[in-house]
Design a protein around this motif. Sequence first.
Motif, PDB file in Angstrom:
ATOM      1  N   PRO A 115       0.860  -1.308  -0.038  1.00 32.64           N
ATOM      2  CA  PRO A 115      -0.049   0.080  -0.068  1.00 32.64           C
ATOM      3  C   PRO A 115       0.758   1.376  -0.063  1.00 32.64           C
ATOM      4  CG  PRO A 115      -0.739  -1.634   1.710  1.00 32.64           C
ATOM      5  CD  PRO A 115       0.363  -2.004   1.181  1.00 32.64           C
ATOM      6  N   ARG A 116       0.320   2.395  -0.655  1.00 30.30           N
ATOM      7  CA  ARG A 116       1.144   3.474  -0.726  1.00 30.30           C
ATOM      8  C   ARG A 116       0.581   4.497   0.155  1.00 30.30           C
ATOM      9  NH1 ARG A 116       3.984   4.312  -5.495  1.00 30.30           N
ATOM     10  NH2 ARG A 116       4.965   6.028  -4.313  1.00 30.30           N
ATOM     11  N   ARG A 117       1.435   5.412   0.871  1.00 33.66           N
ATOM     12  CA  ARG A 117       1.046   6.297   1.770  1.00 33.66           C
ATOM     13  C   ARG A 117       1.156   7.701   1.111  1.00 33.66           C
ATOM     14  NH1 ARG A 117       5.593   8.130   5.830  1.00 33.66           N
ATOM     15  NH2 ARG A 117       6.090   9.510   4.119  1.00 33.66           N
ATOM     16  N   THR A 118      -0.118   8.583   1.558  1.00 32.82           N
ATOM     17  CA  THR A 118      -0.135   9.812   1.083  1.00 32.82           C
ATOM     18  C   THR A 118      -0.713  10.582   2.152  1.00 32.82           C
ATOM     19  OG1 THR A 118      -1.228  11.314  -0.642  1.00 32.82           O
ATOM     20  CG2 THR A 118      -2.730   9.560   0.320  1.00 32.82           C
ATOM     21  N   GLU A 119      -0.218  11.953   2.386  1.00 31.11           N
ATOM     22  CA  GLU A 119      -0.597  12.871   3.548  1.00 31.11           C
ATOM     23  C   GLU A 119      -1.445  13.963   2.887  1.00 31.11           C
ATOM     24  OE1 GLU A 119       3.088  11.646   6.268  1.00 31.11           O
ATOM     25  OE2 GLU A 119       3.122  13.556   5.051  1.00 31.11           O
ATOM     26  N   VAL A 120      -2.559  14.334   3.400  1.00 30.60           N
ATOM     27  CA  VAL A 120      -3.281  15.517   3.139  1.00 30.60           C
ATOM     28  C   VAL A 120      -2.872  16.575   4.132  1.00 30.60           C
ATOM     29  CG1 VAL A 120      -5.472  16.483   3.041  1.00 30.60           C
ATOM     30  CG2 VAL A 120      -5.137  14.427   1.956  1.00 30.60           C
ATOM     31  N   ASP A 121      -2.263  17.769   3.940  1.00 28.62           N
ATOM     32  CA  ASP A 121      -1.586  18.780   4.736  1.00 28.62           C
ATOM     33  C   ASP A 121      -2.687  19.952   4.240  1.00 28.62           C
ATOM     34  OD1 ASP A 121       0.215  17.256   5.866  1.00 28.62           O
ATOM     35  OD2 ASP A 121       1.891  18.245   4.757  1.00 28.62           O
ATOM     36  N   LEU A 122      -3.580  20.370   5.588  1.00 34.78           N
ATOM     37  CA  LEU A 122      -4.322  21.607   5.397  1.00 34.78           C
ATOM     38  C   LEU A 122      -3.750  22.667   6.098  1.00 34.78           C
ATOM     39  CD1 LEU A 122      -7.486  19.665   6.407  1.00 34.78           C
ATOM     40  CD2 LEU A 122      -6.888  20.267   4.105  1.00 34.78           C
ATOM     41  N   VAL A 123      -3.412  23.710   5.395  1.00 32.84           N
ATOM     42  CA  VAL A 123      -2.771  24.879   5.901  1.00 32.84           C
ATOM     43  C   VAL A 123      -3.686  25.641   6.866  1.00 32.84           C
ATOM     44  CG1 VAL A 123      -1.622  27.184   5.521  1.00 32.84           C
ATOM     45  CG2 VAL A 123      -1.461  25.055   3.792  1.00 32.84           C
ATOM     46  N   ILE A 124      -3.304  25.930   8.106  1.00 30.53           N
ATOM     47  CA  ILE A 124      -4.091  26.558   9.141  1.00 30.53           C
ATOM     48  C   ILE A 124      -3.698  27.894   9.562  1.00 30.53           C
ATOM     49  CG2 ILE A 124      -5.295  24.275   9.648  1.00 30.53           C
ATOM     50  CD1 ILE A 124      -3.272  24.271  12.007  1.00 30.53           C
ATOM     51  N   TYR A 131      -4.683  10.550  12.235  1.00 29.90           N
ATOM     52  CA  TYR A 131      -4.779  11.884  12.200  1.00 29.90           C
ATOM     53  C   TYR A 131      -3.625  12.466  13.013  1.00 29.90           C
ATOM     54  CZ  TYR A 131      -9.628  10.930  11.312  1.00 29.90           C
ATOM     55  OH  TYR A 131     -10.659  10.322  10.775  1.00 29.90           O
ATOM     56  N   TYR A 132      -2.594  12.961  12.500  1.00 30.39           N
ATOM     57  CA  TYR A 132      -1.278  13.542  12.863  1.00 30.39           C
ATOM     58  C   TYR A 132      -1.489  14.848  13.757  1.00 30.39           C
ATOM     59  CZ  TYR A 132       1.753   9.726  11.354  1.00 30.39           C
ATOM     60  OH  TYR A 132       2.540   8.748  11.131  1.00 30.39           O
ATOM     61  N   GLY A 133      -2.303  15.585  13.468  1.00 28.80           N
ATOM     62  CA  GLY A 133      -2.700  16.781  14.009  1.00 28.80           C
ATOM     63  C   GLY A 133      -1.922  18.012  13.608  1.00 28.80           C
ATOM     64  N   VAL A 134      -1.746  18.912  14.077  1.00 29.05           N
ATOM     65  CA  VAL A 134      -0.940  20.103  14.077  1.00 29.05           C
ATOM     66  C   VAL A 134       0.427  19.815  13.842  1.00 29.05           C
ATOM     67  CG1 VAL A 134      -0.754  22.507  14.443  1.00 29.05           C
ATOM     68  CG2 VAL A 134      -2.862  21.522  14.862  1.00 29.05           C
ATOM     69  N   CYS A 135       1.126  20.384  12.896  1.00 31.81           N
ATOM     70  CA  CYS A 135       2.561  20.103  12.705  1.00 31.81           C
ATOM     71  C   CYS A 135       3.032  21.463  11.565  1.00 31.81           C
ATOM     72  CB  CYS A 135       3.022  18.672  12.361  1.00 31.81           C
ATOM     73  SG  CYS A 135       2.357  18.318  10.682  1.00 31.81           S
ATOM     74  N   ARG A 136       4.142  21.139  11.469  1.00 33.41           N
ATOM     75  CA  ARG A 136       4.762  22.015  10.382  1.00 33.41           C
ATOM     76  C   ARG A 136       5.331  21.254   9.110  1.00 33.41           C
ATOM     77  NH1 ARG A 136       4.953  27.349  11.507  1.00 33.41           N
ATOM     78  NH2 ARG A 136       4.732  27.961  13.695  1.00 33.41           N
ATOM     79  N   ASP A 137       4.984  21.599   7.910  1.00 42.42           N
ATOM     80  CA  ASP A 137       5.663  20.832   6.544  1.00 42.42           C
ATOM     81  C   ASP A 137       6.889  21.475   6.568  1.00 42.42           C
ATOM     82  OD1 ASP A 137       5.202  23.726   5.428  1.00 42.42           O
ATOM     83  OD2 ASP A 137       3.769  23.143   4.389  1.00 42.42           O
ATOM     84  N   LEU A 138       7.599  21.035   5.330  1.00 41.84           N
ATOM     85  CA  LEU A 138       8.898  21.341   5.075  1.00 41.84           C
ATOM     86  C   LEU A 138       9.156  22.605   4.796  1.00 41.84           C
ATOM     87  CD1 LEU A 138       9.748  18.264   2.559  1.00 41.84           C
ATOM     88  CD2 LEU A 138      10.243  18.478   5.044  1.00 41.84           C
ATOM     89  N   ASP A 139       8.005  23.532   4.477  1.00 36.95           N
ATOM     90  CA  ASP A 139       8.153  24.846   4.348  1.00 36.95           C
ATOM     91  C   ASP A 139       8.088  25.725   5.475  1.00 36.95           C
ATOM     92  OD1 ASP A 139       9.093  24.881   1.482  1.00 36.95           O
ATOM     93  OD2 ASP A 139       6.710  24.592   1.198  1.00 36.95           O
TER      94      ASP A 139
END
Length: 283
Positions: A184-193, A225-233
């Motif tokens: 199975p392949r992993r994908t992540e949805v990052d919603l900017v908040i 649900y990883y919750g709030v974090c920061r992306d690479l940017d």
Amino acid sequence: MTHFYNRIVNYFNNLDIEGIFDLVISRGVQLIFTIILLSLLRWFAERLVSIYFNRNNISEKAKQRHLTLKKLLDNIIQYTYYFFLGYSILAILGVPIATLLAGAGVASVAIGLGAQGFVSDMVNGLFILLERQYDVGDMVTINDYEGFITNIGMRTTVLQSVTGAVHFIPNRNILEVTNESRCPRRTEVDLVIDPDVNMEKLNAVIHETVEASLPNHDLTEAPEYYGVCRDLDGRLVYRVRFMCINDHQWDVETYYYELLTNALAKNGIEQPIVLSTKQVTTR
């Protein structure tokens, strides 16, 4: 001049025209019969292979394996057909094939060297199939080429990249293979908040929206649900991770980005519009 003319006349007078005509007709009939017979045998063999591998009561993964073996057998049938066709034509025309091969000299050496590469391709291809390194339809990286396997032949593996470029890779040159289609392949949805968002409300909306979309047949596991974090940017995001059926990850990502973005907007939760990695404004 007269002597030369008489020799030509005598030559044509001594020709057995009837015998030559009979020979041409006989060889022509043999050639036509041989071509038809070999073509029928090829069609019959390909038909048997097609009937065997086009069964419907098999799993999706088994279909990929069957397609791989079908293409390989079609390839073998094609090579065998052309070999016997060429050999039969030369034999019917009276060409001494054994004598030619025995007296070829340098040509025999050249053919031997070429055959050495061909045998190496076949052996490598056989191990690729036995070890099931990849099947037709798999997303792989071979050496420095990435794409989908479209054909596995006796000599080459054909790989088509996402840009449409087609790569023909000799089996003996395949040194490293990365198969991305087995698990199975992993994908992540990052919603900017926004940092000032009501986190409790945000968390509730995302959980309720995702749970309401289940069961989703494109997913192999429950969402995380990883919750709030920061992306690479360095942006503040709310991250949800999905494990998907292989090759369905892009559909899953698009679906949940749209679903969750609409859900946040409907509940009055604004998402910042990112103008650059260092400039953020609120919609």
